[in-house]
Write a protein that holds these residues in place. Structure first.
Motif, PDB file in Angstrom:
ATOM      1  N   VAL A 200       0.851  -1.196   0.000  1.00  0.00           N
ATOM      2  CA  VAL A 200       0.000   0.000   0.000  1.00  0.00           C
ATOM      3  C   VAL A 200       0.888   1.248   0.000  1.00  0.00           C
ATOM      4  O   VAL A 200       1.548   1.535   0.996  1.00  0.00           O
TER       5      VAL A 200
ATOM      6  N   PHE B 253       2.006   1.260   7.133  1.00  0.00           N
ATOM      7  CA  PHE B 253       0.919   0.287   7.205  1.00  0.00           C
ATOM      8  C   PHE B 253       1.384  -1.108   7.624  1.00  0.00           C
ATOM      9  O   PHE B 253       0.901  -2.114   7.125  1.00  0.00           O
ATOM     10  N   SER B 254       2.348  -1.174   8.539  1.00  0.00           N
ATOM     11  CA  SER B 254       2.842  -2.476   8.967  1.00  0.00           C
ATOM     12  C   SER B 254       1.802  -3.214   9.797  1.00  0.00           C
ATOM     13  O   SER B 254       1.061  -2.621  10.569  1.00  0.00           O
TER      14      SER B 254
ATOM     15  N   ALA C  52       7.289  -2.427  14.034  1.00  0.00           N
ATOM     16  CA  ALA C  52       7.572  -1.228  13.238  1.00  0.00           C
ATOM     17  C   ALA C  52       6.583  -0.163  13.685  1.00  0.00           C
ATOM     18  O   ALA C  52       5.448  -0.462  14.030  1.00  0.00           O
ATOM     19  N   ARG C  53       7.028   1.075  13.667  1.00  0.00           N
ATOM     20  CA  ARG C  53       6.127   2.132  14.146  1.00  0.00           C
ATOM     21  C   ARG C  53       5.048   2.491  13.159  1.00  0.00           C
ATOM     22  O   ARG C  53       3.963   2.898  13.530  1.00  0.00           O
ATOM     23  N   SER C  54       5.398   2.407  11.865  1.00  0.00           N
ATOM     24  CA  SER C  54       4.492   2.914  10.828  1.00  0.00           C
ATOM     25  C   SER C  54       4.107   4.361  11.096  1.00  0.00           C
ATOM     26  O   SER C  54       2.948   4.746  10.959  1.00  0.00           O
TER      27      SER C  54
ATOM     28  N   MET D  50       3.861   8.226   6.760  1.00  0.00           N
ATOM     29  CA  MET D  50       2.579   8.266   6.058  1.00  0.00           C
ATOM     30  C   MET D  50       2.815   8.718   4.617  1.00  0.00           C
ATOM     31  O   MET D  50       3.273   9.836   4.387  1.00  0.00           O
TER      32      MET D  50
ATOM     33  N   LEU E  70       4.043  12.028   2.816  1.00  0.00           N
ATOM     34  CA  LEU E  70       3.244  13.083   3.458  1.00  0.00           C
ATOM     35  C   LEU E  70       3.892  13.397   4.796  1.00  0.00           C
ATOM     36  O   LEU E  70       3.968  14.545   5.218  1.00  0.00           O
ATOM     37  N   ASP E  71       4.364  12.340   5.439  1.00  0.00           N
ATOM     38  CA  ASP E  71       5.093  12.483   6.693  1.00  0.00           C
ATOM     39  C   ASP E  71       6.167  11.407   6.718  1.00  0.00           C
ATOM     40  O   ASP E  71       5.851  10.215   6.620  1.00  0.00           O
TER      41      ASP E  71
ATOM     42  N   ARG F 233      -8.480  15.059   4.922  1.00  0.00           N
ATOM     43  CA  ARG F 233      -7.230  14.277   4.884  1.00  0.00           C
ATOM     44  C   ARG F 233      -7.511  12.789   4.793  1.00  0.00           C
ATOM     45  O   ARG F 233      -6.855  12.059   4.057  1.00  0.00           O
ATOM     46  N   MET F 234      -8.505  12.334   5.565  1.00  0.00           N
ATOM     47  CA  MET F 234      -8.911  10.929   5.469  1.00  0.00           C
ATOM     48  C   MET F 234      -9.339  10.593   4.046  1.00  0.00           C
ATOM     49  O   MET F 234      -8.965   9.571   3.491  1.00  0.00           O
TER      50      MET F 234
ATOM     51  N   LEU G 291      -6.350  10.534   1.656  1.00  0.00           N
ATOM     52  CA  LEU G 291      -5.523   9.335   1.817  1.00  0.00           C
ATOM     53  C   LEU G 291      -6.221   8.106   1.246  1.00  0.00           C
ATOM     54  O   LEU G 291      -5.608   7.290   0.547  1.00  0.00           O
ATOM     55  N   MET G 292      -7.518   7.978   1.528  1.00  0.00           N
ATOM     56  CA  MET G 292      -8.234   6.827   0.981  1.00  0.00           C
ATOM     57  C   MET G 292      -8.274   6.907  -0.542  1.00  0.00           C
ATOM     58  O   MET G 292      -8.154   5.888  -1.224  1.00  0.00           O
TER      59      MET G 292
ATOM     60  N   ILE H 194      -5.010   5.637  -1.791  1.00  0.00           N
ATOM     61  CA  ILE H 194      -4.914   4.179  -1.658  1.00  0.00           C
ATOM     62  C   ILE H 194      -5.762   3.501  -2.733  1.00  0.00           C
ATOM     63  O   ILE H 194      -5.372   2.500  -3.321  1.00  0.00           O
TER      64      ILE H 194
END
Lengths: 470, 160
Positions: free
Chosen positions: A194, A374-375, A380-382, A385, A397-398, A428-429, A432-433, A436
C-alpha cells in the motif's frame, strides 16, 4: 504425510542437475542478456494433483519462464498440523500449496512435471522447514527476507528472530552455490503493498541484500512494487542497478524484478488490463529481469487459471520488439533516480556502519529511523505516512523518523499539492483513501464485461482456451 | 508501544478487533490522532478484549479505547467486553468504528447489540474521533466534578 528425513545436500544437488532444465538464476541471466522480461505468475492450491494440474495448465496456456508455488498461510506460520488437517478434510479451502506437509518427494514430482524452474513464494517470517523442503524438492528460488517477510505478515515476531532465520537460509544458499546449485533469493520489496515509497522498498531490500551477500548468496532478485507512476517506477528499477554496484560485492548477480501493482486493484476488465499492461511495460522499460503478474480477477479474490494465463499473456506483449523504441523523458528519469538513490543512502548509510547489522536494524525500527507504512507488526512504528503527488507518484506526506536531510524533505514537500496543507481531518482521510484507491474506478464505473468465475480450486485447472482464444 | 510516548499528552488505546487484520484505516487513524497531539498506543490488528485490558494496566491514563472493525464481526469479537467492564478492567469509554456489519441493512440492530455489550460510542466517520474524544472528556470532567448520575452517552445526532 511425509515426515521422513530430508535427503542429503548432494542428493538434492544431483536431482537439480538431473532435471535438465535451467535454474531460476539461469532464466534471469538469459532474460537480462536479451533485454527481455521473464514472466512469472503467482499460483498455489492445496491438493497435490490439483497443484500439478494448475502448473501444467499455466505452462500450456501462457508459457511462463518461471512458475510459482504459492504457499498456504498455515505453513507460513509453521502450523503444520493445521495444514495437515485442512489437507485431509478440505484441501480446496487452503489458500496455497502446503509444501512441507506434502513433503519433498511431491515437491520433486511437481518440479519434474514442468519444463521451467520453480520459485517458492510465501510470507513466512521463520521459514527454515519450508526452505529445506524447497531445496530438497529441487526448487531454485526462494522468496522473502528477515524484514520484508516479517513486518507485512505478522503481528509479533521480533525482527532479530526473522533476521536470524533468514541468515541461516542465506548461509545454506551459500553452501548450495559451493556445491554447484545457485538458489536465487528474491527480496520482497513490495512490503505491505500500500503506497510503499520507493526509497523505503529499496532501502529494506539493500539491507537484506547486504546480509544475503555476506552469507554467501550468489543470486539476488530485488523486487520493487509498481506504484503506477511510470517515471517513478522506471527510475526505481534503474536505481536497483546503481545501488547494487554501490552496496554489494561484484561477485553477486543482482536482478531487478517488478511486482505488478499490489494495492487495491480496479474491478473493471478494461482498467485492470490497462494496469497490468502498464506494469509489464514498466518492467521492460526499467530493465527488469522478471515481472510477477497480476490478473483481471485481482479485485475479486484469488484468480482462476484462465485469468492467470490471460494476465501472463498480456504482460508478455511488453516483450514485443516494437516496445524497444518507446522512450520516457530521460531528464525526468534521471532526476527521480537521483532522489530515490539519495533517500536510500540516507536511510541505509548509518546502519551499514554498524557491527551487528541485524541488531542495528531491529533498534532502528524501534526508534523509527527505519520504518514501513501500514505495517501489520508491532515491531515497526508505521509513523511514515505516504501519499501521491500531483503526478500520482508516491511521496512522503510524513517521513516519520526516517533520517532524511532537509534537502530531501524540502523536495518531498514541494511536490505535494497544496490541498494537503489546508485539508481538515475529514478531507485528509478522504485524500488518503483516494490515494490508496487510486486505481479503483468510481462505483458507477465498475461494470465489467467479464464475469469473474467463483473462486474454486476446481476451476483452476480448466482449459484456458475456452475463455481466452488468442 | 509503537509511538513516542509523551507524559504530558492525552493518551488513547487504538486497535483492530480480534478477528480482523485490516490495518490501513487503523494506521491512518493513528496518524490523524498523533497529528492532533495524542499519544496513540496502537495495538494493531487482531486485538482481543484481553489484550485491551492488558494495555489499560500499562497505560491506565488512557482516556478511551478505539476499536476498528471492518470484517463484520464486531459483536463476536467484543463478546468478552461486558465481563471486562463488570470486573473494572475497562473503565474508560469504548468507541467502535468501521464497517460494523456485513449486511448494510442490519446496521441498526447491530448497533443496538454493540451498545448492549457496553460499547459507549459508535462512529462511522473516523475524522469525528477527536471531537468525540473532546466531548467524552468534558463529560468525564463534569462527572468528576460531582454531577449527579452519569448521563447515558447520547447517540450521535447526525448519523456519523
Amino acid at each position: 504425510m511425509d515426515a521422513d528425513e530430508l535427503p542429503l545436500i548432494a542428493d538434492s544437488v544431483a536431482f537439480v542437475k538431473g532435471l535438465k532444465k535451467p535454474t531460476v538464476a539461469d532464466v534471469l541471466r538469459s532474460a537480462q542478456a536479451q533485454g527481455l522480461v521473464a514472466i512469472q505468475p503467482r499460483c498455489g492450491v492445496g491438493g497435490h494433483e490439483q497443484m500439478r494440474a494448475l502448473l501444467l495448465a499455466l505452462e500450456e496456456g501462457a508459457r511462463p519462464d518461471i512458475l510459482s508455488l504459492t504457499i498456504d498461510s498455515y505453513t507460513r506460520l509453521n502450523q503444520f498440523d493445521m495444514a495437515l488437517s485442512a489437507l485431509c478434510n478440505a484441501p480446496e479451502e487452503l489458500n496455497g500449496y502446503p509444501l512441507v506437509t506434502h513433503g519433498w518427494r511431491r515437491g520433486r514430482d511437481l518440479n519434474q512435471a514442468i519444463s521451467v524452474p520453480l520459485e517458492v513464494r510465501h510470507g513466512s517470517p521463520l521459514p527454515r522447514r519450508l526452505f529445506e523442503t524447497a531445496v530438497a524438492s529441487g526448487i531454485t528460488s526462494f522468496e522473502g527476507g528477515g524484514i520484508s517477510y516479517n513486518l507485512p505478515y505478522c503481528k509479533d515476531v521480533p525482527l532479530v528472530d526473522s533476521l536470524n532465520a533468514y541468515a541461516e537460509i542465506d548461509a545454506r544458499c551459500g553452501e548450495l552455490a559451493q556445491a554447484g546449485v545457485v538458489v536465487d533469493r528474491e527480496l520482497f520489496g513490495s512490503l505491505t503493498g500500500v503506497l510503499v515509497p520507493p526509497s523505503v522498498s529499496l532501502a529494506i531490500s539493500v539491507l537484506e541484500a547486504v546480509m544475503a551477500a555476506h552469507a554467501g548468496v550468489a543470486c539476488i532478485s530485488i523486487a520493487y512494487p509498481q506504484s503506477g507512476n511510470m517515471v517513478q517506477d522506471v527510475a526505481a528499477l534503474r536505481a536497483i542497478r546503481s545501488l547494487a554496484v554501490r552496496y554489494l560485492p561484484p561477485s553477486v548477480d543482482v536482478y531487478p524484478v517488478l511486482h505488478e501493482f499490489m494495492g487495491v486493484f480496479p474491478k473493471s476488465r478494461a482498467r485492470a488490463e490497462q494496469l497490468i499492461f502498464a506494469g509489464a511495460l514498466t518492467a521492460r522499460l526499467g530493465g527488469a529481469a522478471k515481472v510477477v503478474t497480476k490478473t483481471i480477477q485481482e479485485g475479486y479474490g484469488i484468480p482462476d487459471a484462465s485469468a492467470n494465463i490471460h494476465g501472463m499473456r498480456l504482460a508478455r506483449v511488453a516483450n514485443a520488439p516494437f516496445i524497444h523504441s518507446i522512450r520516457l523523458d530521460e531528464s525526468a528519469l534521471d532526476e527521480e533516480q537521483y532522489w530515490i538513490e539519495r533517500e536510500v543512502d540516507e536511510i541505509v548509510g548509518p546502519l551499514l556502519e554498524a557491527i551487528d547489522l541485524p541488531l542495528a536494524i531491529s533498534s532502528a525500527f524501534e526508534d523509527g529511523s527505519l520504518d514501513v507504512p501500514f505495517s501489520a507488526s508491532r515491531h515497526a512504528r508505521s509513523s511514515v505516512m505516504p501519499c501521491r503527488d500531483r503526478a500520482g507518484a508516491v511521496r512522503y506526506l510524513d517521513a516519520g523518523g526516517l533520517p532524511f536531510s532537509e534537502d530531501v524533505r524540502r523536495r518531498n514537500r514541494s511536490l505535494l499539492e497544496d490541498r494537503w496543507l489546508t485539508a481538515d481531518d475529514h478531507e485528509r482521510m478522504q485524500l488518503l483513501m483516494a490515494d490508496i484507491n487510486y486505481f479503483l474506478e468510481p462505483p458507477g464505473e465498475q461494470e465489467f464485461d467479464f464475469v469473474p468465475a467463483v473462486v474454486e480450486s476446481a476451476t483452476q485447472g480448466s482449459d484456458p482456451e475456452e475463455t481466452y482464444v488468442a | 508501544m509503537k509511538n513516542e510516548y509523551c507524559p504530558d499528552r492525552r493518551t488513547v488505546i487504538l486497535c483492530v478487533a480480534a478477528s480482523d487484520s485490516h490495518v490501513v484505516a487503523n494506521h491512518i487513524i493513528a496518524y490523524l490522532l498523533r497529528s492532533h497531539g495524542f499519544n496513540v498506543v496502537n495495538l494493531g490488528a487482531c486485538t482481543t478484549v484481553s489484550d485491551i485490558c492488558d494495555a489499560l494496566l500499562r497505560w491506565p491514563e488512557a482516556e478511551a479505547v478505539l476499536v476498528g472493525s471492518l470484517n463484520g464481526h464486531a459483536r463476536q469479537d467484543l463478546a468478552d467486553l461486558p465481563e471486562a467492564k463488570d470486573r473494572g478492567a475497562i473503565t474508560c469509554p469504548v468507541i467502535v468504528g468501521g464497517n460494523l456489519s456485513v449486511a448494510v441493512d442490519s446496521d441498526i440492530s447491530k448497533d443496538a447489540a454493540l451498545y448492549a455489550l457496553g460499547v459507549d460510542y459508535i462512529l462511522r466517520d473516523p475524522s469525528m474521533i477527536p471531537a468525540v474524544l473532546d466531548r467524552l472528556r468534558v463529560q468525564r470532567d463534569d462527572d468528576l466534578a460531582g454531577s449527579p448520575a452519569s448521563p447515558r452517552i447520547e447517540e450521535p445526532s447526525n448519523g456519523c
